[in-house]
Motif scaffolding. Structure first.
Motif, PDB file in Angstrom:
ATOM      1  N   THR A 518      14.982  -7.944   6.716  1.00 21.73           N
ATOM      2  CA  THR A 518      14.084  -6.810   6.485  1.00 21.73           C
ATOM      3  C   THR A 518      12.650  -7.324   6.416  1.00 21.73           C
ATOM      4  OG1 THR A 518      14.274  -7.060   4.095  1.00 21.73           O
ATOM      5  CG2 THR A 518      15.794  -5.520   5.132  1.00 21.73           C
ATOM      6  N   GLY A 519      11.706  -6.438   6.692  1.00 21.10           N
ATOM      7  CA  GLY A 519      10.295  -6.733   6.407  1.00 21.10           C
ATOM      8  C   GLY A 519       9.691  -7.882   7.180  1.00 21.10           C
ATOM      9  N   ASP A 520      10.168  -8.149   8.379  1.00 20.82           N
ATOM     10  CA  ASP A 520       9.600  -9.236   9.180  1.00 20.82           C
ATOM     11  C   ASP A 520       9.131  -8.626  10.495  1.00 20.82           C
ATOM     12  OD1 ASP A 520       9.083 -11.416  10.805  1.00 20.82           O
ATOM     13  OD2 ASP A 520      10.748 -12.600  10.016  1.00 20.82           O
ATOM     14  N   THR A 521       7.815  -8.574  10.686  1.00 16.86           N
ATOM     15  CA  THR A 521       7.283  -7.870  11.867  1.00 16.86           C
ATOM     16  C   THR A 521       7.649  -8.584  13.163  1.00 16.86           C
ATOM     17  OG1 THR A 521       5.143  -9.005  11.690  1.00 16.86           O
ATOM     18  CG2 THR A 521       5.349  -6.856  10.601  1.00 16.86           C
ATOM     19  N   ARG A 522       8.122  -9.845  13.055  1.00 16.70           N
ATOM     20  CA  ARG A 522       8.565 -10.533  14.279  1.00 16.70           C
ATOM     21  C   ARG A 522       9.898  -9.963  14.759  1.00 16.70           C
ATOM     22  NH1 ARG A 522       8.530 -16.400  11.705  1.00 16.70           N
ATOM     23  NH2 ARG A 522       9.717 -15.135  10.255  1.00 16.70           N
ATOM     24  N   ARG A 523      10.693  -9.459  13.815  1.00 19.39           N
ATOM     25  CA  ARG A 523      12.030  -8.991  14.161  1.00 19.39           C
ATOM     26  C   ARG A 523      12.070  -7.488  14.435  1.00 19.39           C
ATOM     27  NH1 ARG A 523      16.407 -11.805  12.311  1.00 19.39           N
ATOM     28  NH2 ARG A 523      17.566 -10.131  13.327  1.00 19.39           N
ATOM     29  N   MET A 524      11.198  -6.744  13.767  1.00 17.05           N
ATOM     30  CA  MET A 524      11.159  -5.297  13.988  1.00 17.05           C
ATOM     31  C   MET A 524       9.730  -4.819  13.718  1.00 17.05           C
ATOM     32  SD  MET A 524      12.166  -2.268  14.704  1.00 17.05           S
ATOM     33  CE  MET A 524      13.929  -2.212  14.939  1.00 17.05           C
ATOM     34  N   PRO A 525       8.969  -4.714  14.797  1.00 18.85           N
ATOM     35  CA  PRO A 525       7.545  -4.400  14.605  1.00 18.85           C
ATOM     36  C   PRO A 525       7.278  -2.922  14.285  1.00 18.85           C
ATOM     37  CG  PRO A 525       8.021  -4.688  16.931  1.00 18.85           C
ATOM     38  CD  PRO A 525       9.298  -4.973  16.206  1.00 18.85           C
ATOM     39  N   TYR A 526       8.273  -2.076  14.470  1.00 17.86           N
ATOM     40  CA  TYR A 526       8.050  -0.652  14.216  1.00 17.86           C
ATOM     41  C   TYR A 526       8.732  -0.256  12.914  1.00 17.86           C
ATOM     42  CZ  TYR A 526       6.447  -0.582  18.998  1.00 17.86           C
ATOM     43  OH  TYR A 526       5.753  -0.836  20.133  1.00 17.86           O
ATOM     44  N   ALA A 527       7.919   0.097  11.935  1.00 14.45           N
ATOM     45  CA  ALA A 527       8.477   0.459  10.640  1.00 14.45           C
ATOM     46  C   ALA A 527       7.398   1.097   9.804  1.00 14.45           C
ATOM     47  CB  ALA A 527       9.016  -0.772   9.930  1.00 14.45           C
ATOM     48  N   VAL A 528       7.809   1.745   8.723  1.00 17.27           N
ATOM     49  CA  VAL A 528       6.848   2.386   7.838  1.00 17.27           C
ATOM     50  C   VAL A 528       6.811   1.659   6.493  1.00 17.27           C
ATOM     51  CG1 VAL A 528       6.086   4.556   6.820  1.00 17.27           C
ATOM     52  CG2 VAL A 528       7.247   4.555   9.044  1.00 17.27           C
ATOM     53  N   GLY A 529       7.896   1.616   5.768  1.00 14.65           N
ATOM     54  CA  GLY A 529       7.875   0.898   4.501  1.00 14.65           C
ATOM     55  C   GLY A 529       8.898   1.420   3.521  1.00 14.65           C
ATOM     56  N   THR A 530       8.974   0.720   2.392  1.00 15.38           N
ATOM     57  CA  THR A 530       9.959   1.056   1.377  1.00 15.38           C
ATOM     58  C   THR A 530       9.287   1.819   0.248  1.00 15.38           C
ATOM     59  OG1 THR A 530      11.188  -0.906   1.973  1.00 15.38           O
ATOM     60  CG2 THR A 530      11.712   0.071  -0.147  1.00 15.38           C
ATOM     61  N   PHE A 531       9.508   3.117   0.201  1.00 22.23           N
ATOM     62  CA  PHE A 531       8.945   3.974  -0.836  1.00 22.23           C
ATOM     63  C   PHE A 531       9.716   5.285  -0.756  1.00 22.23           C
ATOM     64  CE2 PHE A 531       6.652   6.777   2.104  1.00 22.23           C
ATOM     65  CZ  PHE A 531       6.521   5.974   3.218  1.00 22.23           C
ATOM     66  N   ALA A 532       9.450   6.197  -1.670  1.00 18.84           N
ATOM     67  CA  ALA A 532      10.031   7.537  -1.601  1.00 18.84           C
ATOM     68  C   ALA A 532      11.547   7.511  -1.431  1.00 18.84           C
ATOM     69  CB  ALA A 532       9.379   8.362  -0.477  1.00 18.84           C
ATOM     70  N   SER A 533      12.208   6.565  -2.070  1.00 19.65           N
ATOM     71  CA  SER A 533      13.674   6.486  -2.026  1.00 19.65           C
ATOM     72  C   SER A 533      14.177   6.706  -0.600  1.00 19.65           C
ATOM     73  CB  SER A 533      14.298   7.536  -2.955  1.00 19.65           C
ATOM     74  OG  SER A 533      13.806   7.398  -4.255  1.00 19.65           O
ATOM     75  N   ARG A 534      13.588   5.961   0.340  1.00 17.67           N
ATOM     76  CA  ARG A 534      13.847   6.291   1.731  1.00 17.67           C
ATOM     77  C   ARG A 534      14.629   5.230   2.497  1.00 17.67           C
ATOM     78  NH1 ARG A 534      10.180   4.291   5.456  1.00 17.67           N
ATOM     79  NH2 ARG A 534       9.975   6.187   6.704  1.00 17.67           N
TER      80      ARG A 534
END
Ligand SMILES: Cc1cc2nc3c(=O)[nH]c(=O)nc-3n(C[C@H](O)[C@H](O)[C@H](O)COP(=O)(O)OP(=O)(O)OC[C@H]3O[C@@H](n4cnc5c(N)ncnc54)[C@H](O)[C@@H]3O)c2cc1C
Lengths: 810, 293
Positions: A518-534
């Motif tokens: 998780t959280g590695d822009t080299r592995r998945m550059p498209y993402a928003v983030g961890t918040f709002a119980s999402r």
């Protein structure tokens, strides 16, 4: 024969690593890096007159000392306003280093970079900044008065003024047989994760590339923000969130000044630079939340049905608004909980004060909203002499009314439309669990023994899993190893486990073969983030969709090789086999070999995929026109709206008749987050949330004095509850699947903390016989209230207006 | 939160420690368990140029029980004293109070003598030294001396110990036969410094009180002992007369303490609290006195 993985209380994959010291947190990285430290403003509001660093430059080991004037181009411009909103007419953000003015104690003014943190702090101590103090605005009342201003060009200290109305509140209120008004007050608290923030950046001079690590809840967000600030192509910036020791919201805010300055310094100096926030910095230099004053007017009938609800509240947004007005928007919408409000009007003012900025903290405005609504429900019950659960029941949205559209806009700019939930069933379970109907007996026995006890309740609905989207990427190696990547970050929630459960179930592979990043822009550059119980809703759904793609591809390739129809195949424990004829099979690893035609053999598995191995159709290309090489798949999940989880809590408290000390005897939770991927992890989330809620209800506050100094900026004086203060939490679940996503899931991350202040207030009120309108509450506060109640300054509850409480010994 | 530079000294004998302290004078600080000093250094509330770390000094880590006292060396950790069976048998009050000092992890490292030398008005052990009419044994460049508790504590965080002196031990005095003790306190969270606390000692002779003392935590700026004899002497614990005497006690306590308010509790609240805690502690101590005779 295959064990069910989805829905099973599987132990967390990450725990052996994390609890035996194997975690790699930000400060575990970059031992060769230079260290940054900051001179922060000791004043809540002042003009910077002069910075004199002459005594610091000679400190051995100092590499650089920087003030705002040193910051070039966009590095020196104001930090971004991340979430603009039409009603945020006076949004203001700070600078990475303060320019002319400081607006809260803790605002960074000077950055020192040195060989190590000790030296950097030695130098900081020798830097003299002269300030011209300005009048200070602390507290919502002072901000609302507007006599003194935080920002000269923001009249009345009003950052935003927003009004939403559904129905005709004035008319409905006028027609209501009864009305009540409540004045409520919630104080500030903060996320205070065990690990503070931290940034570590390396600049590759030859390639013009930046790699940075941040203890963040959004590596994609930080990456984009830093690329923009440093004027770098996105392709030249990588951002990685290593193990993160808790976030609870404060790390979704970005870019923090340090996230801009540390990479900037690393590039300028062409040396790795690191900054790790210390506890005092976290208290005065990060973010807080919660502080609101509320006025609730409610119109209702003699049965306790709400006909009109008119809410005004004043929200303390601190010195700046980089995260927009998400928190008060959530308060204003989620306040409604499981109820139909009749006509509803909510007006709020988001106000500047000379204090640390306010951004979402687990619950994100909901605890305040829940407090307003639940205090109101209790007040209606007391006014009418009805049972508190009865009044709630009469106002519930019923399962038959789902989906239920409140006619309001939610925090994601989309309709506030509940997708599902069964509130009467949840309440019935809660009453059962806590023994609601037997409490009168218990109270009578306790009172006979000279004890004071009370029972409280609180209900909430939580919009979870907001968009815009998340993605999942799955790749199966020739060894059968399954690599899963999603872009949002982890702060200890157990993502490695739940995402693996989803993949194992969808693909038919073993848990131990699934590896989640998780959280590695080299592995998945498209993402928003961890918040709002999402995370579960968004990434979980995306990963499930990606797994379905990979599964289809695996079946296609295997069907071809085994010369059967894909429909006749199943995947069990990593082996594709013919249903009913399991001997005809091949491993997913072999399928992976076949999926990727090779020119070069580097091991036995690869040999099978090379050009002279086996037979092929000379008329077809090695990779079919509509295929891609590799056994992998990617998909994204982007819902039209949030999914709504809910819960109901009850607590039994005891208050000492003399010292007013407050003890929680029992704490019961009914929780509905739709289909559960892993009930043990859900319970862990609930427990953690309740613990934080107990902090907010009984212990935690930000003690600012009138000059804007935070008097309790340490764990000695900021009273986060210890294990000894958190009661045993009894939980039971209801699973109302969400119709919105492929797995039927809803978020669970924030739920636990939302109603706790409301529940504890309800229980203390029940024990004491007078209204509790302000939280948190300490023994001292309760004792003062008793004195004021005895003096007639605080009214009794109606149910008790005949009996008067015993005078406390002073 | 990193300390300013300092020189670390690691003497192995009391003589050596005292000689280093003499050399560095006011620029030096004794480092014992570090549970109070290290946070102060890290927050740069103090930046001494020299730390005289006594953890390698021999001969300071024993607990000795004599007919008159329990003697505690400067390197005895809170936890060691708390668990000492001999000390508990001789003076149960020590354990009764020590379990309220911070948390186990801090008690494993922090020293009882250190907390007395630190003289925090919110510390439990200074109050206990006072209640037991204790003595501090001091070594300095010009030899050794003994300081009675009443001459030792001068103010909050202030003692009569000179910069070049080392507290090598404290002696907690034992109570006469027929004495029961109790310690109770109220803190915002388990193990925090107390909002108010009280230790009491009640001596019962032939079924009636023949002596009673109380000493307080967090509500007086230096430890002080309140003689409750005038209120309780002659009363039979549990009798109606005793209950009335407790009201007199409450009055005496209210008059004696001088609490200050802070963000956790107001002065008024603390005064009420310590009064109530004293009321609750006395019957427990009296019970134990009864059990002792
Ligand atoms: C989170 C936390 C909670 C705590 N809660 C409590 C509590 O509830 N109650 C309580 O009483 N204490 C509490 N403490 C403090 C703890 O009891 C310390 O152990 C004690 O205050 C000091 O003992 P020390 O050995 O650690 O001394 P140090 O920290 O090493 O020294 C403290 C001071 O005493 C001086 N000193 C130490 N030993 C000597 C000596 N032999 N001769 C001369 N000077 C000396 C030092 O120079 C320094 O000025 C708490 C500490 C922490 C970190």
């Amino acid at each position: 024969m295959t064990t069910q993985l989805f829905g099973a209380p599987i132990r967390r994959k990450e725990d052996p690593r994390l609890v035996t010291g194997g975690g790699r947190y930000l400060d575990d990285l970059g031992h060769d890096a230079l260290a940054a430290a900051f001179v922060r403003s000791p004043h809540a509001h002042a003009r910077i007159v002069d910075v004199d660093a002459s005594d610091a430059v000679d400190v051995e080991g100092v590499v650089g000392i920087y003030v705002h004037d040193d910051l070039p181009g966009r590095v020196g411009e104001p930090l971004p306003l991340l979430i603009p909103h039409p009603t945020l007419t006076h949004g203001r953000t700070g600078y990475a280093l303060a320019r002319d003015e400081v607006n809260h104690v803790g605002e960074p003014v000077v950055m020192v970079v040195a060989t190590d943190r000790y030296v950097a702090e030695d130098a900081c101590q020798r830097i003299r900044v002269s300030y011209e103090p300005l009048p200070v605005v602390v507290g919502i009342e002072a901000a609302r008065d507007g006599d003194l201003l935080v920002h000269d060009d923001v009249p009345g200290n009003v950052a935003a003024h927003m009004l939403q109305e559904v129905g005709d509140v004035a008319a409905a209120m006028a027609a209501a047989p009864r009305t009540l008004t409540l004045e409520l007050d919630i104080e500030r608290s903060a996320c205070t994760p065990m690990e503070g923030k931290g940034v570590y950046a390396r600049w590759d001079h030859e390639r013009g590339e930046l790699r940075m690590y941040s203890s963040t809840q959004t590596s994609t967000g930080v990456r984009a923000a830093v690329a923009a600030k440093l004027d770098l192509p996105l392709a030249k910036v990588e951002c990685i969130a290593p193990d993160v020791g808790g976030g609870f919201g404060v790390k979704i805010m970005h870019p923090w000044p340090e996230e801009v300055l540390v990479p900037w310094a690393a590039r300028l100096l062409d040396r790795p630079v690191k900054w790790v926030e210390d506890r005092r910095e976290h208290f005065i230099g990060s973010a807080h939340e919660r502080g609101q004053l509320q006025t609730v007017t409610v119109g209702f009938d003699d049965e306790g049905r709400v006909l009109a609800l008119d809410v005004k509240f004043w929200h303390d947004n601190g010195a700046y608004t980089p995260y927009g007005i998400i928190v008060p928007i959530i308060t204003s919408t989620q306040l409604l909980g499981p109820y139909k409000p009749g006509a509803y009007r909510c007006e709020f003012w988001s106000l500047y004060t000379n204090t640390v900025l306010v951004t979402p903290y687990r619950g994100a405005g909901r605890p305040q909203g829940c407090f307003a609504m639940e205090r109101t429900m209790d007040a209606i019950a007391d006014e009418l002499g009805l049972d508190r659960t009865e009044v709630r029941s009469r106002n519930f949205i019923l399962p038959s009314e789902m989906p239920y559209d409140h006619g309001l806009l939610f925090q994601d700019g989309r309709p506030l439309k509940y997708d599902s939930g069964d509130f009467p069933a949840s309440l019935a379970k809660l009453k059962d669990l806590v023994g609601w109907d037997d409490f009168a007996d218990y109270r009578a026995r306790a009172e006979a023994a000279g004890r004071k006890v009370g029972l409280g309740i609180g209900c909430y609905v939580e919009g979870t899993g907001v968009g815009p989207y998340e993605g999942g990427h799955i790749q199966i190696e020739t060894s059968g190893r399954v690599n899963v990547a999603t872009g949002l970050t982890s702060q200890g929630q157990g993502h490695e486990t739940v995402f693996a459960q989803i993949v194992a179930e969808e693909l038919g592979v073993r848990m131990e073969d699934v590896h989640v990043t998780t959280g590695d822009t080299r592995r998945m550059p498209y993402a928003v983030g961890t918040f709002a119980s999402r995370a579960a809703v968004m990434s979980g759904s995306a990963i499930a969709l990606a797994a379905r793609n990979v599964r289809a591809k695996a079946l296609r390739i295997a069907a071809d090789a085994l010369e059967v129809s894909p429909d006749d195949l199943e995947i069990v424990e990593g082996t594709v086999r013919v249903k009913g004829a399991p001997a005809t099979s091949m491993s997913l690893g072999t399928v992976s070999v076949l999926s990727n035609p090779l020119r070069y053999a580097f091991d036995d598995a690869a040999k099978a995929a090379t050009q002279f191995a086996g037979t092929f159709d000379p008329d077809k290309p090695p990779v079919a026109d509509d295929e891609e090489p590799g056994l992998e798949g990617r998909d994204f999940y982007s819902p039209t709206q949030a999914t709504f989880a809910n819960g109901m809590h009850a607590a039994v408290v005891e208050t000492d008749p003399v010292t007013a000390e407050i003890r929680i005897l029992r704490y019961c939770v009914i929780h509905d987050c739709g289909t559960m991927i892993n009930p043990m992890i859900v319970e862990g989330q609930v427990h953690g949330g309740v613990a934080q809620g107990v902090g907010g209800a009984l212990y935690e506050r930000m003690a600012y004095d009138e000059s804007g100094q935070l008097l309790n900026a340490s764990f000695m004086d900021f009273l986060m509850p210890y294990a000894s203060e958190v009661p045993t939490i009894e939980t039971d679940h209801l699973e109302t699947p969400s119709p919105l996503n492929p797995l039927g899931i809803k978020g669970a991350g924030e739920a636990g903390c939302i109603p706790v202040s409301a529940v504890i207030a309800s229980a203390i009120e029940d024990a004491e016989g007078f209204p509790i309108t302000r939280m948190p509450i300490s023994p001292n506060d309760l004792w003062e209230l008793r004195r004021r109640h005895a003096a007639g300054e605080v009214p009794s509850l109606h149910r008790l207006s005949s009996t008067s409480s015993k005078e406390p010994t002073a | 939160m990193k300390p300013a530079p300092f020189v670390h000294h690691a003497p192995v004998s009391v003589e050596e420690a005292v000689s280093v302290l003499g050399e560095v004078g006011h620029d030096g600080k004794v480092l014992a368990g570090g549970q109070s000093l290290i946070p102060i250094l890290n927050m740069r509330l103090a930046s001494p140029g020299h730390l005289v770390d006594i953890n390698r000094v021999t001969g300071l880590d024993s607990v000795e029980v004599t007919p008159e006292a329990v003697r505690v060396g400067a390197l005895v950790r809170h936890a060691g004293l708390e668990r000492s069976a001999e000390a508990y048998a001789a003076l149960p009050l020590l354990r009764q109070a020590l379990v309220n000092v911070a948390h186990p992890a801090i008690r494993n490292r922090g020293t009882t003598v250190g907390s007395i030398a630190h003289a925090d008005a919110a510390g439990e052990m200074p109050a206990i030294l006072a209640l037991t009419d204790g003595v501090v044994e001091v070594a300095g460049p010009s030899g050794s001396r003994e300081v009675a508790w009443s001459d030792f504590f001068l103010g909050a965080l202030e003692t009569s110990l000179a910069a070049e002196e080392l507290a090598v031990a404290v002696r907690f005095g034992r109570f006469p036969a027929g004495t029961g003790t109790a310690f109770t306190e109220a803190a915002r969270r388990h193990g925090d410094y107390a909002m108010a606390g009280v230790g009491v000692a009640v001596t019962v002779t032939d079924g009636v009180v023949s002596g009673a003392l109380a000493s307080f935590v967090s509500v007086t700026d230096v430890p002080s002992v309140l003689d409750l004899g005038p209120a309780l002497d002659g009363a039979e614990p549990g009798s109606g007369e005793w209950d009335a005497a407790l009201d007199t006690v409450a009055e005496a306590v209210r008059g004696h303490v001088e609490p200050e308010g802070d963000i956790h509790a107001s002065a008024d609240y603390r005064r009420m609290l310590v009064t109530e805690l004293t009321r609750r502690a006395l019957p427990r101590a009296a019970d134990r006195a009864g059990a002792d005779t």
